[in-house]
Design a protein around this motif. Structure first.
Motif: not given
Ligand SMILES: [Mg+2]
Length: 319
Positions: A35-37, A81-83, A155-157, A202-206
């Motif tokens: 997950d992000d964290c 950003s992930d937090i 969460l991402r889920s 989710i955060d947009l990093s990719d």
């Molecule tokens: Mg992330």
């Protein structure tokens, strides 16, 4: 920063899967890798801890021309950003500096100034770190611990068929400057969690294609996006206009990465209420509903000419 890109592709993803398949995980781990964290139950009533580690590397995430204060801002901001992606509050950070031969002490101090300024703005304590020699190039690793109320953690889920897909801010063309000067969407994320509780985030990093792909994998579902609804950054359009070698703006918005915005899903019935109240609370943060979760797996974009399938793997990093 050169225009060259590196496809981190299946090799890196497969390695991550192999490595994370055999990690030792104890009872206090609520959510481990993936997950992000990481989410940890440290025994504090009502709260979970969030753990994140991240690094920026010269030649990949910044260049020798980058403003060192902005490099520091980015190093900490990425972890923040992930937090944010889990609707948490960042609290404590430690830093590992990889120092190249003949490093410029003043420049490194400026990196720290940039990091400290962002930390102060969000009441994050920088509580130490480590320096190591790394002859080839500078890197800055940040480990960040945050907290989140247990019932607010996202969460991402959790995305469900029929949910709207939302993004904050604008997408693409981040290399023109945004990737060094973004604002982690901490306040927006906590507000969303408290008022609307998105089903997944989710955060947009990719890039939206790859990162939304993670939400879709967890949900075993797909998404249909509307090209006309995507908030494409002006710089992505300008770059495409100025150079034939540049990505078309739509592709830039989906795959450039380093947007550091939030992508979340929410039941469609709440859409009008969300737009209305978000705009009042955050008048300077764009918010767009860009599509919906659908049963059929895969990511599709609805264009004037019809539906286009977009790969969600093989995202692109700047180099
Ligand atoms: Mg992330």
């Amino acid at each position: 920063m050169s225009k060259a890109t590196r496809n981190s592709g299946p090799d890196e993803l497969e390695l991550i899967l192999r490595l994370t398949a055999k990690l030792p995980v104890g009872d206090s781990v609520v959510v481990g890798a993936g997950d992000d964290c990481a989410v940890i139950d440290a025994g504090v009533p009502g709260l979970w801890q969030l753990h994140k580690t991240d690094a920026v590397v010269k030649g990949i995430h910044f260049t020798s021309d980058s403003d060192p204060r902005q490099v520091g801002h980015k190093a900490l901001g990425r972890a923040m950003s992930d937090i944010a992606a889990m609707a948490g509050t960042p609290r404590w950070a430690t830093v590992t500096l990889g120092l190249p031969d003949g490093f410029d002490a003043q420049r490194i101090e400026s990196v720290y100034d940039g990091m400290a300024a962002l930390a102060q703005r969000h009441e994050v304590s920088l509580v130490g770190g480590e320096t190591v020699a790394n002859p080839d190039r500078l890197f800055i690793g940040v480990s960040l611990v945050g907290e989140v109320e247990r019932d607010k953690c996202i969460l991402r889920s959790g995305a469900a068929v029929g949910d709207g897909v939302w993004v904050t801010g604008e997408l693409g063309g981040s290399i023109a400057g945004h990737h060094l000067a973004f604002t982690p969407r901490l306040a927006e994320a906590r507000w969303l969690a408290a008022r609307f509780k998105p089903s997944a985030m989710i955060d947009l990093s990719d890039g939206l294609a790859g990162d939304l792909g993670h939400l879709l994998n967890k949900a075993s579902a797909g998404a249909e996006l509307l090209e006309s609804a995507l908030p494409i950054r002006r710089e992505a359009r300008l770059r495409a206009r100025e150079s034939e070698a540049a990505k078309p703006p739509l592709l830039a918005a989906l795959t450039d990465g380093e947007d550091y915005e939030l992508c979340f899903t929410l039941g469609q019935g709440q859409a009008v209420d969300l737009l209305d109240r978000f705009k009042q609370e955050f008048p300077d943060t764009p918010l767009s509903c860009v599509g919906k979760i659908v049963r059929q797996p895969g990511l599709k974009i609805r264009q004037k000419t019809g539906l286009m399938e977009i790969p969600t793997r093989g995202h692109v990093h700047f180099q």
